[in-house]
Design an enzyme around this catalytic site. Structure first.
Site, PDB file in Angstrom:
ATOM      1  N   ASN A   1     -10.924  -2.597  -5.390  1.00 47.74           N
ATOM      2  CA  ASN A   1     -10.187  -1.599  -6.190  1.00 47.74           C
ATOM      3  C   ASN A   1     -10.884  -1.266  -7.515  1.00 47.74           C
ATOM      4  OD1 ASN A   1      -6.921  -2.780  -5.079  1.00 47.74           O
ATOM      5  ND2 ASN A   1      -8.105  -1.031  -4.345  1.00 47.74           N
TER       6      ASN A   1
ATOM      7  N   ASP B   1       0.830  -1.204   0.000  1.00 44.58           N
ATOM      8  CA  ASP B   1       0.000   0.000   0.000  1.00 44.58           C
ATOM      9  C   ASP B   1       0.871   1.263   0.000  1.00 44.58           C
ATOM     10  OD1 ASP B   1      -2.441   1.283  -0.046  1.00 44.58           O
ATOM     11  OD2 ASP B   1      -2.557   1.441   2.142  1.00 44.58           O
ATOM     12  N   GLY B   2       0.352   2.318  -0.625  1.00 38.80           N
ATOM     13  CA  GLY B   2       1.025   3.624  -0.563  1.00 38.80           C
ATOM     14  C   GLY B   2       1.582   4.117  -1.887  1.00 38.80           C
TER      15      GLY B   2
HETATM   16  C1  IPE Z   1      -5.126  -2.733  -0.353  1.00 37.32           C
HETATM   17  O1  IPE Z   1      -4.855  -1.386  -0.523  1.00 37.32           O
HETATM   18  C2  IPE Z   1      -5.199  -3.412  -1.685  1.00 37.32           C
HETATM   19  C3  IPE Z   1      -3.938  -3.613  -2.381  1.00 37.32           C
HETATM   20  C4  IPE Z   1      -2.758  -3.299  -1.908  1.00 37.32           C
HETATM   21  C5  IPE Z   1      -4.037  -4.254  -3.672  1.00 37.32           C
HETATM   22  P1  IPE Z   1      -6.050  -0.330  -0.603  1.00 37.32           P
HETATM   23  O2  IPE Z   1      -5.448   1.003  -0.736  1.00 37.32           O
HETATM   24  O3  IPE Z   1      -7.035  -0.736  -1.631  1.00 37.32           O
HETATM   25  O4  IPE Z   1      -6.737  -0.513   0.820  1.00 37.32           O
HETATM   26  P2  IPE Z   1      -7.686   0.496   1.609  1.00 37.32           P
HETATM   27  O5  IPE Z   1      -8.757   0.917   0.653  1.00 37.32           O
HETATM   28  O6  IPE Z   1      -6.842   1.646   2.033  1.00 37.32           O
HETATM   29  O7  IPE Z   1      -8.193  -0.280   2.771  1.00 37.32           O
HETATM   30  C1  IPE Z   2      -1.600   0.133  -3.398  1.00 36.01           C
HETATM   31  O1  IPE Z   2      -1.308   1.486  -3.378  1.00 36.01           O
HETATM   32  C2  IPE Z   2      -1.669  -0.438  -4.780  1.00 36.01           C
HETATM   33  C3  IPE Z   2      -3.025  -0.811  -5.221  1.00 36.01           C
HETATM   34  C4  IPE Z   2      -4.099  -0.777  -4.512  1.00 36.01           C
HETATM   35  C5  IPE Z   2      -3.142  -1.253  -6.592  1.00 36.01           C
HETATM   36  P1  IPE Z   2      -2.481   2.552  -3.403  1.00 36.01           P
HETATM   37  O2  IPE Z   2      -2.838   2.822  -4.816  1.00 36.01           O
HETATM   38  O3  IPE Z   2      -3.598   2.115  -2.548  1.00 36.01           O
HETATM   39  O4  IPE Z   2      -1.761   3.815  -2.787  1.00 36.01           O
HETATM   40  P2  IPE Z   2      -2.380   4.791  -1.704  1.00 36.01           P
HETATM   41  O5  IPE Z   2      -2.715   3.967  -0.507  1.00 36.01           O
HETATM   42  O6  IPE Z   2      -3.580   5.422  -2.301  1.00 36.01           O
HETATM   43  O7  IPE Z   2      -1.285   5.751  -1.435  1.00 36.01           O
HETATM   44 MG    MG Z   3      -4.075   2.411  -0.585  1.00 41.50          MG
END
Ligand code: IPE
Ligand code: IPE
Ligand code: MG
Length: 222
Positions: free
Chosen positions: A60, A12-13
């Site tokens: 997602n 994440d991030g």
């Molecule tokens: C979790 O991250 C899903 C993946 C890393 C693929 P998200 O960014 O979707 O999770 P939430 O929405 O913050 O819980």
């Molecule tokens: C995780 O990073 C990757 C996926 C969910 C595909 P994010 O896209 O959720 O990144 P943040 O959490 O919004 O920074």
């Molecule tokens: Mg995220």
């Protein structure tokens, strides 16, 4: 010292990483792929038999079209360009999740990658794509029908034949599971990092592994 068979990652991030640099969320996803490559390499070096990446959750799909298309394109290009290297490194690709919702080109690329790497032995890399733990549990329950037992049920999960993760690592600062491996994480050691996924390094992974090795895993015993 605890044995280590399986490490799972909630990467994440990415979006915040890209935005922080004024380059938009998709730039973070691009950088995130680099981290995946480094972590796979480090895991092979450390002789970790199985790793699992949460790539795209069933939730997602709620993201804007432009971001989803960018992520899908990244996945497709990566596996088209890198497949030879993946084979050479002895990586076995395994998909967890429902591929049916994807366009035929991505479906084909991913299925082909799994097929071409089926016999590889160095490391298993599971990709959780369009993965949702609640969906996984419901479909496994339906398949198990009347013979419900823990063993029979687990045979119908996407993770059949895989040991449960020993370690879960979530980057990005949130301490939640976001519908990832809810059943399989029952006795997993959880590690939550403030760092955003593109900043995660092999060194961070090794630090966690060293901590993990010394943990008392009681499983309810004393
Ligand atoms: C979790 O991250 C899903 C993946 C890393 C693929 P998200 O960014 O979707 O999770 P939430 O929405 O913050 O819980
Ligand atoms: C995780 O990073 C990757 C996926 C969910 C595909 P994010 O896209 O959720 O990144 P943040 O959490 O919004 O920074
Ligand atoms: Mg995220």
């Amino acid at each position: 010292m605890n044995k280590l068979c399986h490490v799972a990652f909630i990467m994440d991030g990415n979006g915040r990483w890209g935005k922080k640099r004024g380059k938009g969320r998709n730039f973070g996803h691009l950088k995130g792929v680099e981290t995946v490559k480094k972590i796979v390499g480090a895991s092979i070096k450390s002789k970790i038999p199985i790793i699992t990446f949460y790539v795209f959750s069933s939730e997602n799909w709620e993201r804007p079209k432009n971001e989803k298309n960018y992520i899908f394109k990244l996945i497709n290009t990566y596996f088209t360009k890198e497949i030879k290297n993946i084979i050479k490194q002895g990586i076995k690709i395994n998909i967890l999740g429902e591929l049916n919702k994807f366009s035929s080109d991505i479906k084909l690329t991913l299925k082909k990658s799994a097929k071409l790497t089926k016999k590889n032995k160095k490391i298993v890399v599971n990709l959780a794509i369009n993965y949702g733990s609640k969906n996984e549990i419901i479909q496994a329950l339906k398949k198990t029908k009347k013979n419900i037992s823990i063993k029979n049920f687990e045979r119908n999960l996407y993770t059949k034949n895989l040991p449960n993760p020993d370690i879960l690592i979530r980057t990005g600062g949130y301490q939640r599971l976001s519908n990832f491996l809810l059943w399989q994480l029952a006795y997993t050691e959880l590690f939550f990092l403030k760092k955003l996924w593109p900043d995660f390094t092999p060194k961070d992974l090794f630090k966690i592994i060293n901590k993990y090795k010394k943990i008392n895993r009681n499983y309810g015993k004393i």
